[in-house]
Design an enzyme around this catalytic site. Sequence first.
Site, short mmCIF file in Angstrom:
data_model
loop_
_atom_site.label_atom_id
_atom_site.label_comp_id
_atom_site.label_asym_id
_atom_site.label_seq_id
_atom_site.Cartn_x
_atom_site.Cartn_y
_atom_site.Cartn_z
N HIS A 1 -5.86 -6.04 3.49
CA HIS A 1 -4.91 -4.94 3.62
C HIS A 1 -4.42 -4.83 5.07
O HIS A 1 -5.23 -4.63 5.98
CB HIS A 1 -5.57 -3.63 3.19
CG HIS A 1 -5.86 -3.55 1.73
ND1 HIS A 1 -5.22 -2.68 0.88
CD2 HIS A 1 -6.73 -4.26 0.95
CE1 HIS A 1 -5.67 -2.84 -0.36
NE2 HIS A 1 -6.59 -3.78 -0.34
N CYS B 1 0.85 -1.19 0.00
CA CYS B 1 0.00 0.00 0.00
C CYS B 1 0.88 1.25 0.00
O CYS B 1 1.79 1.37 0.83
CB CYS B 1 -0.89 -0.03 1.24
SG CYS B 1 -1.69 1.54 1.63
N GLU B 2 0.62 2.14 -0.93
CA GLU B 2 1.47 3.32 -1.02
C GLU B 2 1.23 4.33 0.09
O GLU B 2 2.02 5.25 0.28
CB GLU B 2 1.29 4.00 -2.38
CG GLU B 2 -0.05 4.64 -2.60
CD GLU B 2 -0.17 5.28 -3.98
OE1 GLU B 2 -0.88 6.29 -4.09
OE2 GLU B 2 0.45 4.79 -4.94
N HIS B 3 0.15 4.17 0.85
CA HIS B 3 -0.14 5.12 1.91
C HIS B 3 0.62 4.84 3.20
O HIS B 3 0.96 5.77 3.94
CB HIS B 3 -1.65 5.13 2.20
CG HIS B 3 -2.47 5.54 1.03
ND1 HIS B 3 -3.71 4.99 0.74
CD2 HIS B 3 -2.23 6.44 0.04
CE1 HIS B 3 -4.19 5.53 -0.37
NE2 HIS B 3 -3.31 6.42 -0.81
N HIS B 4 0.86 3.55 3.49
CA HIS B 4 1.52 3.19 4.74
C HIS B 4 2.71 2.25 4.55
O HIS B 4 3.35 1.87 5.54
CB HIS B 4 0.52 2.52 5.69
CG HIS B 4 -0.67 3.36 6.00
ND1 HIS B 4 -1.89 3.24 5.34
CD2 HIS B 4 -0.83 4.37 6.90
CE1 HIS B 4 -2.74 4.11 5.82
NE2 HIS B 4 -2.13 4.81 6.75
N GLN C 1 -5.16 -0.63 -4.62
CA GLN C 1 -5.79 -1.76 -5.31
C GLN C 1 -6.63 -1.30 -6.50
O GLN C 1 -6.67 -1.96 -7.55
CB GLN C 1 -6.64 -2.55 -4.32
CG GLN C 1 -7.29 -3.79 -4.91
CD GLN C 1 -8.05 -4.58 -3.86
OE1 GLN C 1 -7.69 -4.58 -2.68
NE2 GLN C 1 -9.10 -5.25 -4.27
N CYS D 1 -2.98 -2.42 6.34
CA CYS D 1 -3.23 -1.08 6.89
C CYS D 1 -4.58 -1.02 7.58
O CYS D 1 -4.83 -0.13 8.40
CB CYS D 1 -3.12 -0.01 5.80
SG CYS D 1 -4.25 -0.24 4.42
#
Length: 204
Positions: free
Chosen positions: A159, A90-93, A131, A161
Amino acid sequence: MSTTKATKGSPPARPRIEPFAGKVRDILAAIGEDPEREGLVKTPERVEASLRFLTQGYWMTVEEVIGDAVFEEKHQSMIMVRDIEVYSLCEHHLLPFFGRAHVAYIPNGKILGLSKVARIVDVFARRLQVQERMTDQIADAIMDVLKPTGVGVVIEAAHFCMMMRGVEKQNSRAVTSALRGIFRDDSKTRDEFLRLAHAGRLFE
């Protein structure tokens, strides 16, 4: 990296590669660990190697992984590869998400070697991702390569996250779909695809 470029499988211009193990060592110290203790001495180098492996999709193209595995064929019915294992970050976390992709297309004079469908999935999974975007990228890449009558992609993923932090919902799954051509425009084709994509696994 532009969406159009990524969708077609072309990686961005490769930047100058710099070691970042030292920065990982700084992070370990910043969270209160001792980077010099026995169990952590080699961790920064391991993390760097791991992240380079997990993001190798940036330096892969759809054209490279397919090679010469596109074949002339008159088959005109749906071809599906189910349960392709997906592992991404995941590019956010920068936490993993993982699951299965179900990919189908209806040929228009050309078919693709079955293993290459899984390799296309990996091109986009081995990047920092969301995703939703990855699902579209896989569908668009197959449309670009084969020019089929239509493409359908469904991804089901868990996920970390959501599982390890935040709402901490261990049993939640995200389901995304991308429909192109006849899969989008014809309800019977769409229903057949979705029924097959969500059917129980044959070998379990």
